[in-house]
Design a protein around this motif. Sequence first.
Motif, PDB file in Angstrom:
ATOM      1  N   LEU A  89       0.824  -1.204   0.000  1.00 13.21           N
ATOM      2  CA  LEU A  89       0.000   0.000   0.000  1.00 13.21           C
ATOM      3  C   LEU A  89       0.858   1.254   0.000  1.00 13.21           C
ATOM      4  N   LEU A  90       1.744   1.370   0.986  1.00 16.70           N
ATOM      5  CA  LEU A  90       2.491   2.614   1.171  1.00 16.70           C
ATOM      6  C   LEU A  90       3.678   2.732   0.217  1.00 16.70           C
ATOM      7  N   GLY A  91       4.544   1.750   0.214  1.00 21.77           N
ATOM      8  CA  GLY A  91       5.761   1.853  -0.574  1.00 21.77           C
ATOM      9  C   GLY A  91       5.538   1.714  -2.066  1.00 21.77           C
ATOM     10  N   GLN A  92       4.592   0.855  -2.475  1.00 20.60           N
ATOM     11  CA  GLN A  92       4.420   0.584  -3.893  1.00 20.60           C
ATOM     12  C   GLN A  92       3.311   1.399  -4.541  1.00 20.60           C
ATOM     13  N   THR A  93       2.251   1.719  -3.780  1.00 20.62           N
ATOM     14  CA  THR A  93       1.108   2.414  -4.376  1.00 20.62           C
ATOM     15  C   THR A  93       0.890   3.797  -3.788  1.00 20.62           C
ATOM     16  N   GLY A  94       1.595   4.140  -2.715  1.00 20.55           N
ATOM     17  CA  GLY A  94       1.475   5.475  -2.142  1.00 20.55           C
ATOM     18  C   GLY A  94       0.243   5.690  -1.300  1.00 20.55           C
ATOM     19  N   MET A  95      -0.309   4.624  -0.710  1.00 17.84           N
ATOM     20  CA  MET A  95      -1.496   4.744   0.138  1.00 17.84           C
ATOM     21  C   MET A  95      -1.093   4.585   1.601  1.00 17.84           C
ATOM     22  N   LEU A  96      -1.233   5.630   2.385  1.00 20.72           N
ATOM     23  CA  LEU A  96      -0.939   5.575   3.808  1.00 20.72           C
ATOM     24  C   LEU A  96      -2.201   5.160   4.544  1.00 20.72           C
ATOM     25  N   SER A  97      -2.240   3.917   4.964  1.00 18.26           N
ATOM     26  CA  SER A  97      -3.404   3.370   5.652  1.00 18.26           C
ATOM     27  C   SER A  97      -3.089   3.180   7.133  1.00 18.26           C
ATOM     28  N   PHE A  98      -4.026   3.620   7.978  1.00 17.26           N
ATOM     29  CA  PHE A  98      -3.888   3.419   9.420  1.00 17.26           C
ATOM     30  C   PHE A  98      -4.736   2.244   9.916  1.00 17.26           C
ATOM     31  N   GLY A  99      -5.276   1.459   8.984  1.00 15.38           N
ATOM     32  CA  GLY A  99      -6.184   0.396   9.393  1.00 15.38           C
ATOM     33  C   GLY A  99      -5.792  -0.978   8.921  1.00 15.38           C
TER      34      GLY A  99
ATOM     35  N   ILE B 286     -14.598   1.430  -0.058  1.00 14.99           N
ATOM     36  CA  ILE B 286     -14.852   2.721   0.585  1.00 14.99           C
ATOM     37  C   ILE B 286     -13.564   3.529   0.694  1.00 14.99           C
ATOM     38  N   THR B 287     -12.499   2.861   1.118  1.00 16.49           N
ATOM     39  CA  THR B 287     -11.253   3.564   1.411  1.00 16.49           C
ATOM     40  C   THR B 287     -10.617   4.174   0.171  1.00 16.49           C
TER      41      THR B 287
ATOM     42  N   SER C  37      -7.929   9.570  -2.051  1.00 18.36           N
ATOM     43  CA  SER C  37      -6.494   9.342  -1.972  1.00 18.36           C
ATOM     44  C   SER C  37      -5.889  10.337  -1.000  1.00 18.36           C
ATOM     45  N   GLY C  38      -4.611  10.131  -0.704  1.00 19.35           N
ATOM     46  CA  GLY C  38      -3.913  11.077   0.160  1.00 19.35           C
ATOM     47  C   GLY C  38      -4.422  11.074   1.583  1.00 19.35           C
ATOM     48  N   THR C  39      -4.598  12.270   2.146  1.00 19.09           N
ATOM     49  CA  THR C  39      -5.004  12.414   3.535  1.00 19.09           C
ATOM     50  C   THR C  39      -6.396  11.846   3.777  1.00 19.09           C
TER      51      THR C  39
ATOM     52  N   ASP D 245      -6.986   3.790 -14.668  1.00 19.30           N
ATOM     53  CA  ASP D 245      -7.781   4.433 -13.620  1.00 19.30           C
ATOM     54  C   ASP D 245      -7.049   4.305 -12.289  1.00 19.30           C
ATOM     55  N   PRO D 246      -6.537   5.395 -11.708  1.00 14.46           N
ATOM     56  CA  PRO D 246      -5.791   5.293 -10.436  1.00 14.46           C
ATOM     57  C   PRO D 246      -6.606   4.656  -9.312  1.00 14.46           C
ATOM     58  N   ARG D 247      -7.897   4.971  -9.250  1.00 19.01           N
ATOM     59  CA  ARG D 247      -8.706   4.397  -8.185  1.00 19.01           C
ATOM     60  C   ARG D 247      -8.810   2.884  -8.330  1.00 19.01           C
TER      61      ARG D 247
END
Length: 355
Positions: A52-62, A110-111, A115-117, A211-213
Amino acid sequence: MNMSMRVERKWIWMAFALILLVAPWVFPQSAALSILSQCGSMTILALSFNMLLGQTGMLSFGHAVYSGLAAFVAAHVMNRLAGGSPAMLLLVPLVGGCAGMLCGVVFGFITTRKSGTALSMISLALVELAAAAALMFPGWFGGESGISTDRVLGAPVFGIDFASQLQVYYLIAFWLFVCAAAMYGLTLTPLGRIANAVRDNPERAAFIGHDPRRVRYVMFILSAFFAGVGGALSAINFEIVSAENLSLLRSAQILLFAYIGGIGYFFGPMVGAVVGVLFSALLSTYTRGWQLYLGLLFVIVVLFAPGGIAGVWMAAVTTWRRLTAAFLLRVAGLLLLAGGAVLLIETLYQRAAGI
């Protein structure tokens, strides 16, 4: 060049498999095997989070939601399989992976709409929702005491019943190798390349027809699958699952370990997981300030080594021939400074405890 890189990768994976095979013979103690097993399951979680974070740039807290819910599913499945063949335990991590993937399909829809914050805040809300639900539905989650299970399903088959920690370790090591190889292989696929493009420049990725999403959603589902495998292995190892497996603290722990190891390198989260488990399982037996040291390590990485431990290692490998006496003296000075800081912290802790 490509052939030499393939040969090098082959030798790296063979060395990794050899390390997994030999490790329990180097550290045969029961406590050491337990720590090695924790390192294995946490490594899968850290690698899946890095998708999620390193490869796709999604910072997830869950991220703990998917591993935690999969751990509960694995515990219930093991209770249903009681009295059956121990060979069925080999498939429990796969069941956990499917459970995590199903949760990723629902929550990821949903998530990843943002993107981003906004994505980070949605994931934070979901982990708090899941943690609260764990206490609201005691029939499934077991309330505050959680769900207990037994990994010994039935009579031994060829002497294997997973009663010993050594057998559990090799089960975790097997799934660790399979999952790590699969996640690495994913980075070499067109999907992995497009995920990197979405991370770096989503507008340009959309311009060339992706499509990024949708890319974020697919990566989210795959990440949840591997997180589910790690959660199921954790349930097998500890034989108990509680609301703590779904907590924000668990998610923060996975994030912390992955970032300390280095999210810019595939093996970075693996290093971070091992370091994090050693801090929490080994260093905690020697000092009450282990969380402070872990926090200080995270701050140092953020400020001075954003590439993590893996980044520092790679920089050291590429520049070792240019080491000078002045540089070595500087390193020695930093080590002395760190030793003095540790001595001061431990003195203050003992003074506060009245020792």
